[in-house]
Design an enzyme around this catalytic site. Sequence first.
Site, short mmCIF file in Angstrom:
data_model
loop_
_atom_site.label_atom_id
_atom_site.label_comp_id
_atom_site.label_asym_id
_atom_site.label_seq_id
_atom_site.Cartn_x
_atom_site.Cartn_y
_atom_site.Cartn_z
N ASP A 63 36.70 44.15 52.86
CA ASP A 63 36.31 45.20 51.98
C ASP A 63 34.88 45.61 52.09
O ASP A 63 34.21 44.54 52.65
CB ASP A 63 36.62 45.19 50.56
CG ASP A 63 38.01 45.33 50.11
OD1 ASP A 63 38.77 45.86 51.10
OD2 ASP A 63 38.37 45.03 49.10
N THR B 230 32.68 47.50 49.65
CA THR B 230 32.06 47.49 48.12
C THR B 230 32.07 45.90 47.38
O THR B 230 33.17 45.57 47.18
CB THR B 230 32.59 48.53 47.31
OG1 THR B 230 32.37 49.72 48.10
CG2 THR B 230 31.77 48.81 46.09
N ASP C 114 40.56 43.54 46.23
CA ASP C 114 40.10 43.29 45.00
C ASP C 114 41.05 44.29 44.34
O ASP C 114 41.08 44.26 42.92
CB ASP C 114 38.73 44.00 44.66
CG ASP C 114 38.16 45.48 45.20
OD1 ASP C 114 39.39 46.03 45.60
OD2 ASP C 114 37.27 45.77 44.96
#
Length: 1126
Positions: free
Chosen positions: A388, A390, A772
């Site tokens: 990912d 972020t 996440d």
Amino acid sequence: MEQQRSTSMRSVVVEEEVRGGYTLSKAGLSDMVKDQQKGYLEAFGGVEGLAVALETDACRGLSSDPENLARRRFQFGRNYIEPPRMKSYGELLLEGLEDNTIRALIGCAAISLGLELSFGHDKRTGWIEGTVILLTVIVVLNIGASIDYSKAREFRRQQLELESGELANAVRDGSTAKVSPKEIVVGDVVRVAVGDIIVADGVLLEGADVKMDESALTGEAALVSKDPRKDPFLMSGTSVMSGSGKLMSVAVGINSVQGRIFEAVHGGGEGPNTTTTNDNNLIGKLDRLAIQIGKAGLYVATIALFYMLLHWTVTHRYRVWKMTYLNELLKFFIAAVTILVVAVPEGLPLAVALSLAITMGRLMHENNRVKHMDACETMGSATTICSDKTGTLTQNKMTVVRLWAAGNLSSGEAEIAGELVRKSEFAEVWGASVALNSAPTSRVSKTPQGSWKYEGNATECALLKLAHLSGIDVASRRSKTPPGASGLDWGVKAFPFSSERKKMSWVVKNENGGFRLFTKGAPHVVECSSALDSEGRVVPLDEAAYAETIQSFQKQAMRTLALAYRDFAQPPAGGWEAPGVSSSMSLEAETGLTLVCVVGIEDPLRPTVRRAIHACNRAGVDVRMCTGDALETAVAIAAQCGILRPRDFENDVPKPAFAMTGAEFDERVHVLDRDAPPVMRRGVQGGVVGEFLKPPFRRAEDGDRILDQEAFDAIWPKLRVLARCQPQDKLTLVNGLRASRVFSDAAYCERLRATHGITIFPDHQVVAVTGDGTNDAPALKAANVGFAMGIVGTDIAKQACDIILLDDNFESTVAAVKWGRNVFDSISKFCQFQLTVNISAVFAACVGAICYRASPLSAVQMLWVNMIMDSLASVALATEPPTDALLQRPPYGRQRPIITRIMWHNMIGQATYQLAVVCLLLFAPPPFLRLDEKIVPFRYTDHQHELIDRGNQHFTVVFNAFVLMQLFNELNSRRLQSVDRLKSYWSEWNVFEGIHKNPLFGAVVISTFALQIILVQTAGRFFTVSPLSASQWLFCACFGLASLAVQFVINAILVLSSDKRQSPTSASTIELVPLTAAEAAEEKSSASATITSSSMLPALQPNRTASPMHDREDARLVVLEIPDDH
């Protein structure tokens, strides 16, 4: 006192009403959810009536009064399920007795004791051998039991740590508080949102588009929609996959659905099996290796036993049978069992368990919480990390740095806040769109130290922070906006953000009548037809300037959001949820919007991420970024952190297939059904991502889209960035990578290398994934290793993963790679050490069986070498810390055997030397040893057998030299050489390199040596040894020390033989990766141990014309192919 307390409790419990045959009791509420009893709710007046019966305020929740909470726990139970009982130490000891080898040893010891005490020549000492075997078995059983017990305790500790980190959002006294799930009681109102796992059975009080994954309990994969009227039942353990809302808990702990299942499964009281059952690469190889070694040992032991029995039968054919002959025959059987025991690597499970346990503990200090032990080693084989952006590559410190409204651009948070203060009409609408179109759980506050604390979604918090800086009272805005009949905290309708829609909306009532819908999301999905200027007036939208602004923000690596609104005099005729015409992901109400502004939100890169990605490249691990951001933003971030390198661009844009959107990827890698009628679906048309009429995807029988593996293989080697990525795209990428066999197409791999400088790992891809969100769970499960974010990760992601990143930092995954490789190397080192012991000991025992009708190493001595000494060696080698050299080579392939060609050379070379020494000492011991009496081969006299049984200096010297050779070979086993590294690094020749970093290794070696001295000098008949003189000890030590020189000779032979075999084109492929000046300086400082002689580096001399970057000082050599000698 207890009676008074119970009486006090009973005086305030909720009355157990009976309505329509349904009882308001612990059992009744439990059955209501388990059996989905809608009649129960109807009897009590629906969800609202049940809340009244349970004395719960549906809006304000319960009172936080401790007495109120205590009486509810007393009546309805605690929200806690006692973990299953761990197996006791005694039970683990009994389990160890199930091992057939252990049973055989116990049987031999018992028979030996019986025969020696009944018919032995010397009953005063005849008991010693059997007793020592039993004591050795007891030690081995306790070692195994202690390891298993420690693993069980570690498993329990990690479970408790994971549970202690979970929090639920309970509404008490009108405000939301984060509490432990254990504190939830019946009647509590709990907020739930996407990613949450339901902590107690409940009924939905209110909700917006709530969809549950109940597969953990029901096995059904389809999502189940929940509604307070139609289907309000929420079961503990299920997951919120969409929407948000509030539930009222009605059954907790063992009375919940999850608790009942747990009781049914673990009612017997036995704890979970903490030994992993996954078909892990390393574990599978070790199992196969142990089986092969066991078979070989069984064959050798059988042959030796047959020879000894045959020889004894021939020599005793004319003798009268005596009961003492049973003892002689038993010794043959003990010798055969000893050969089998020596052949089987009993220390291997201990080495594996120790290495994995130590790695798990050390990784905690590296911010990796390992849930599955085998994930440690698997991560060492990783070839690809799909990360990912972020919070993983970036710091997740969102700040609004650009704001564009109707042609006016403001830069910097302070400047934007000042502009908003001056433009009150515009700020009024802007402030409402931020305050009212955000999740209730998103909050910001200023700490006493002056920093800002974010709670909830970081993107929303960045906007809320700007609102606070602009003087907008967010809490007041929300409180002045009354909730409608929906039961929301404010407003009448909410449409939460989802990764599919890429936006969220909230409908509120206007003060002067009518309704206003606020929307924020990715600019390409926010459909605007007008704009709000800086004075608060509605003007036509300048689409060219709008598009140019969006592109400018995205190229500067900013997360770009559009904020918009639309007014309604009354609700739409089709309702707020009426679908839109232009897109299935938009509502009709979300069209024709008025643009408030476009904001650019900056999330700076983590300072260590560029170095971490370079470390991955150097280690032969590809990093691919999967992000929901726009393509331009993703490309800019990827270029900054080194995922996209300068040569991956042409004319300042990425080369084809190096960066693409999820929609384009989806369309290119799946099979289209061109014969079917077109359907509206996500796609790309004219370079624009959106929903268009396109041929549908062809689907398999199970409903999944069919992957075109050939098309996928044409894309993935080049793919570095996947933007606007949906969870399904990430899952497709993971599954495709794992199924790919590109490495088998040599011509294609060569074209990739020649054209793009891409080297394909010559084995199956081992994929690690970070995630996440809730929808990342399928990809986390499908990957070889799944990493969930410990800070921003949802409960579902953490449940699906193998490792939790406690700091959400990409650099922590690099630490997992290094430690994972260290696990494999540690176990390989021990395999090399123990198999050397096994080979030499088995052949020594066979030589003894043939020449002496007895092993030169007694059964007790063999057990000391194979079980005790090897167990200590496993501790020493399993605790070796990782070095940076582990990240300077490619990963081991899935098909790589655990015993490599180099290891075979080392083992056979050392075992040959050890066997030669044993034969020398047996058949021609040097005169200066001054032995008291020699054992002559092929002389089977009673006197000689008595000498062997009693222990004499001749066989003691053999035993002592054998042990010391193993001890010094333990030092040799610290290095797992490769020919290339032998040519390049002195550290590969120096077995003492870095030994000071592992004091436990030195302690084990010294302790083993000290124990050997004690045994030889004092154990006497217990170990069938005689004390040795100082000169004899020195002589044995010289044989042990010589094994270091033997290893040096083995290494030299390997290097010289490889020079003859290696052709000019067989050198490893070199990739040159640019570094910053600081990183280049760091590399130079760490290269002091490198051998720079050109004669020692034939395999690492790249072609000077291979790359124009070769002459740059900031270039790095990266070997991305597995050398032949591995």
